[in-house]
Design an enzyme around this catalytic site. Sequence first.
Site, PDB file in Angstrom:
ATOM      1  N   LYS A  54      -4.539  -6.919   6.826  1.00 44.83           N
ATOM      2  CA  LYS A  54      -5.142  -5.592   6.666  1.00 44.83           C
ATOM      3  C   LYS A  54      -5.913  -5.243   7.936  1.00 44.83           C
ATOM      4  O   LYS A  54      -7.155  -5.256   7.990  1.00 44.83           O
ATOM      5  CB  LYS A  54      -6.042  -5.543   5.422  1.00 44.83           C
ATOM      6  CG  LYS A  54      -6.291  -4.114   4.936  1.00 44.83           C
ATOM      7  CD  LYS A  54      -6.825  -4.105   3.535  1.00 44.83           C
ATOM      8  CE  LYS A  54      -7.301  -2.743   3.078  1.00 44.83           C
ATOM      9  NZ  LYS A  54      -6.260  -1.730   2.978  1.00 44.83           N
TER      10      LYS A  54
ATOM     11  N   ARG B 139      -8.945 -11.677   0.531  1.00 42.62           N
ATOM     12  CA  ARG B 139      -7.960 -11.121   1.493  1.00 42.62           C
ATOM     13  C   ARG B 139      -8.631 -10.864   2.842  1.00 42.62           C
ATOM     14  O   ARG B 139      -8.034 -11.104   3.898  1.00 42.62           O
ATOM     15  CB  ARG B 139      -7.378  -9.818   0.927  1.00 42.62           C
ATOM     16  CG  ARG B 139      -6.318  -9.202   1.835  1.00 42.62           C
ATOM     17  CD  ARG B 139      -5.641  -8.004   1.197  1.00 42.62           C
ATOM     18  NE  ARG B 139      -6.560  -6.895   1.007  1.00 42.62           N
ATOM     19  CZ  ARG B 139      -6.259  -5.776   0.360  1.00 42.62           C
ATOM     20  NH1 ARG B 139      -5.062  -5.614  -0.171  1.00 42.62           N
ATOM     21  NH2 ARG B 139      -7.145  -4.814   0.234  1.00 42.62           N
TER      22      ARG B 139
ATOM     23  N   GLU C  92       6.695  -0.738   1.095  1.00 35.23           N
ATOM     24  CA  GLU C  92       5.484  -0.195   0.462  1.00 35.23           C
ATOM     25  C   GLU C  92       5.381   1.264   0.876  1.00 35.23           C
ATOM     26  O   GLU C  92       6.385   1.850   1.307  1.00 35.23           O
ATOM     27  CB  GLU C  92       4.246  -1.020   0.865  1.00 35.23           C
ATOM     28  CG  GLU C  92       3.988  -1.099   2.354  1.00 35.23           C
ATOM     29  CD  GLU C  92       2.695  -1.844   2.702  1.00 35.23           C
ATOM     30  OE1 GLU C  92       1.834  -2.029   1.834  1.00 35.23           O
ATOM     31  OE2 GLU C  92       2.540  -2.196   3.892  1.00 35.23           O
TER      32      GLU C  92
ATOM     33  N   ARG D 121     -12.658  -4.789  29.494  1.00 33.51           N
ATOM     34  CA  ARG D 121     -11.474  -4.603  28.666  1.00 33.51           C
ATOM     35  C   ARG D 121     -10.416  -5.599  29.127  1.00 33.51           C
ATOM     36  O   ARG D 121      -9.840  -5.451  30.209  1.00 33.51           O
ATOM     37  CB  ARG D 121     -10.940  -3.172  28.786  1.00 33.51           C
ATOM     38  CG  ARG D 121      -9.738  -2.930  27.891  1.00 33.51           C
ATOM     39  CD  ARG D 121      -9.179  -1.520  28.022  1.00 33.51           C
ATOM     40  NE  ARG D 121      -7.959  -1.407  27.221  1.00 33.51           N
ATOM     41  CZ  ARG D 121      -6.746  -1.778  27.626  1.00 33.51           C
ATOM     42  NH1 ARG D 121      -6.574  -2.278  28.830  1.00 33.51           N
ATOM     43  NH2 ARG D 121      -5.708  -1.664  26.821  1.00 33.51           N
TER      44      ARG D 121
ATOM     45  N   HIS E 219      -7.326  -8.295  27.313  1.00 34.71           N
ATOM     46  CA  HIS E 219      -6.675  -8.496  26.022  1.00 34.71           C
ATOM     47  C   HIS E 219      -7.077  -9.780  25.293  1.00 34.71           C
ATOM     48  O   HIS E 219      -7.193  -9.791  24.075  1.00 34.71           O
ATOM     49  CB  HIS E 219      -5.150  -8.471  26.188  1.00 34.71           C
ATOM     50  CG  HIS E 219      -4.598  -7.100  26.424  1.00 34.71           C
ATOM     51  ND1 HIS E 219      -4.974  -6.321  27.507  1.00 34.71           N
ATOM     52  CD2 HIS E 219      -3.723  -6.353  25.713  1.00 34.71           C
ATOM     53  CE1 HIS E 219      -4.334  -5.165  27.458  1.00 34.71           C
ATOM     54  NE2 HIS E 219      -3.575  -5.146  26.371  1.00 34.71           N
TER      55      HIS E 219
ATOM     56  N   LEU F 100       1.434  -5.137   2.501  1.00 39.45           N
ATOM     57  CA  LEU F 100       0.088  -5.621   2.215  1.00 39.45           C
ATOM     58  C   LEU F 100       0.047  -6.211   0.804  1.00 39.45           C
ATOM     59  O   LEU F 100       0.591  -5.603  -0.127  1.00 39.45           O
ATOM     60  CB  LEU F 100      -0.896  -4.449   2.311  1.00 39.45           C
ATOM     61  CG  LEU F 100      -2.360  -4.878   2.257  1.00 39.45           C
ATOM     62  CD1 LEU F 100      -2.782  -5.453   3.613  1.00 39.45           C
ATOM     63  CD2 LEU F 100      -3.254  -3.710   1.899  1.00 39.45           C
TER      64      LEU F 100
ATOM     65  N   TYR G  90     -10.210  -4.736   7.814  1.00 39.41           N
ATOM     66  CA  TYR G  90     -11.029  -3.892   6.939  1.00 39.41           C
ATOM     67  C   TYR G  90     -10.645  -4.090   5.486  1.00 39.41           C
ATOM     68  O   TYR G  90      -9.617  -4.696   5.178  1.00 39.41           O
ATOM     69  CB  TYR G  90     -10.898  -2.413   7.331  1.00 39.41           C
ATOM     70  CG  TYR G  90      -9.627  -1.733   6.866  1.00 39.41           C
ATOM     71  CD1 TYR G  90      -8.408  -1.984   7.477  1.00 39.41           C
ATOM     72  CD2 TYR G  90      -9.647  -0.837   5.792  1.00 39.41           C
ATOM     73  CE1 TYR G  90      -7.238  -1.360   7.045  1.00 39.41           C
ATOM     74  CE2 TYR G  90      -8.485  -0.208   5.362  1.00 39.41           C
ATOM     75  CZ  TYR G  90      -7.286  -0.478   5.990  1.00 39.41           C
ATOM     76  OH  TYR G  90      -6.141   0.132   5.541  1.00 39.41           O
TER      77      TYR G  90
HETATM   78  N1  PDD Z   1      -5.016   1.287   1.466  1.00 41.43           N
HETATM   79  N2  PDD Z   1      -0.469  -0.934   1.403  1.00 41.43           N
HETATM   80  C1  PDD Z   1      -1.143  -0.385   2.435  1.00 41.43           C
HETATM   81  C2  PDD Z   1      -0.443  -0.196   3.732  1.00 41.43           C
HETATM   82  C3  PDD Z   1      -2.491  -0.008   2.258  1.00 41.43           C
HETATM   83  O1  PDD Z   1      -3.171   0.523   3.290  1.00 41.43           O
HETATM   84  C4  PDD Z   1      -3.110  -0.186   0.990  1.00 41.43           C
HETATM   85  C5  PDD Z   1      -4.538   0.198   0.748  1.00 41.43           C
HETATM   86  C6  PDD Z   1      -2.350  -0.748  -0.057  1.00 41.43           C
HETATM   87  C7  PDD Z   1      -2.945  -1.014  -1.417  1.00 41.43           C
HETATM   88  O2  PDD Z   1      -3.882  -2.077  -1.327  1.00 41.43           O
HETATM   89  P1  PDD Z   1      -5.100  -2.178  -2.357  1.00 41.43           P
HETATM   90  O3  PDD Z   1      -4.533  -2.118  -3.740  1.00 41.43           O
HETATM   91  O4  PDD Z   1      -5.691  -3.503  -2.064  1.00 41.43           O
HETATM   92  O5  PDD Z   1      -6.000  -1.028  -2.069  1.00 41.43           O
HETATM   93  C8  PDD Z   1      -1.043  -1.124   0.197  1.00 41.43           C
HETATM   94  C9  PDD Z   1      -6.438   1.493   1.498  1.00 41.43           C
HETATM   95  C10 PDD Z   1      -7.017   1.899   0.190  1.00 41.43           C
HETATM   96  C11 PDD Z   1      -6.804   2.395   2.666  1.00 41.43           C
HETATM   97  O6  PDD Z   1      -6.330   2.117   3.754  1.00 41.43           O
HETATM   98  O7  PDD Z   1      -7.578   3.335   2.490  1.00 41.43           O
END
Ligand code: PDD
Length: 288
Positions: free
Chosen positions: A153, A51, A186, A104, A106, A210, A32
Amino acid sequence: MTIAFLNGEFLPLAEAKISPMDRGFLFGDGIYEVIPTYLGKPVGFAGHTARMAQGLSAIGIANPYDSETWRDILNQLVDKNRDSISSGNIGIYFHVSRGTDTKRFHAYPQNIAPTVFGFAFEIAPPQPTSREDVKPFKVALQEDKRWQRCHIKSTSLLGNVMHFQAGVDAGVNETILYNSEGLITEASSCNVFIVKDGVIMTPPLNHQLLPGITRAIAIEAFSRANLDIKEVWFNKEDLINADEVWLSSSSKELAPVVEVDNHTIGTGKVGDVWERAIKAYHAFKFEA
Ligand code: PDD
């Protein structure tokens, strides 16, 4: 009622339906993105779509669209939701799952089409540029218990959700994470920056975090504004003893943090480097 996008069609969000056999639902098998737009202008569109393409490739899903088509879908979602989200601060969520199977099992099924979903939601307005006007965050601190591929992501967000909820349960806004060596990775939905003696620091990219688009735009913006920015590892003590702590994400831009795990950061007030940083960020963000 906002308008969503599902598999090539625009429709009211409440009418967007997918099968429970969708692998996104059964396995969290998808990728996503969240792309911020302000008065119709996206921030970091190229970075977000690049990304997403990398994430899809890493998990063996063919990217359903080229970046021009993604841009067209984003523009249409913004246009169609202009009246229902009248502030003009619109987040666009894109989600590509591996698709709907008949059983279902894997292993990646062959010959199924990805499910593509997009919707629009209101995000906070751009951060103010004055320390007096910004609402600072308080955060919790926890050991990072997520998987070893946090650079992807993925829509499998249970680890992030549990870490975020721990912050909510502690009465704060977010949870910053450290690895088994005590190094900050993070936060559950944001990247992390600290400032010490005028130097801005953020962890370097690897599989533990991320590659945030806001992080990347901020680093470039800071360099252009001659702010001292370094990508280096720092630990829990460095975090707690920092002069300033900030979070970055698409929906929060750069958010200052004044309390970590009940420890006051710096003076307990938003710092002056944050003010310079958010100004540099705003000056550059639409160019990125
Ligand atoms: N979150 N780290 C994680 C684990 C994240 O889920 C996000 C973003 C970031 C920052 O990434 P970016 O600057 O590209 O938004 C870092 C989004 C906004 C969410 O899950 O809603």
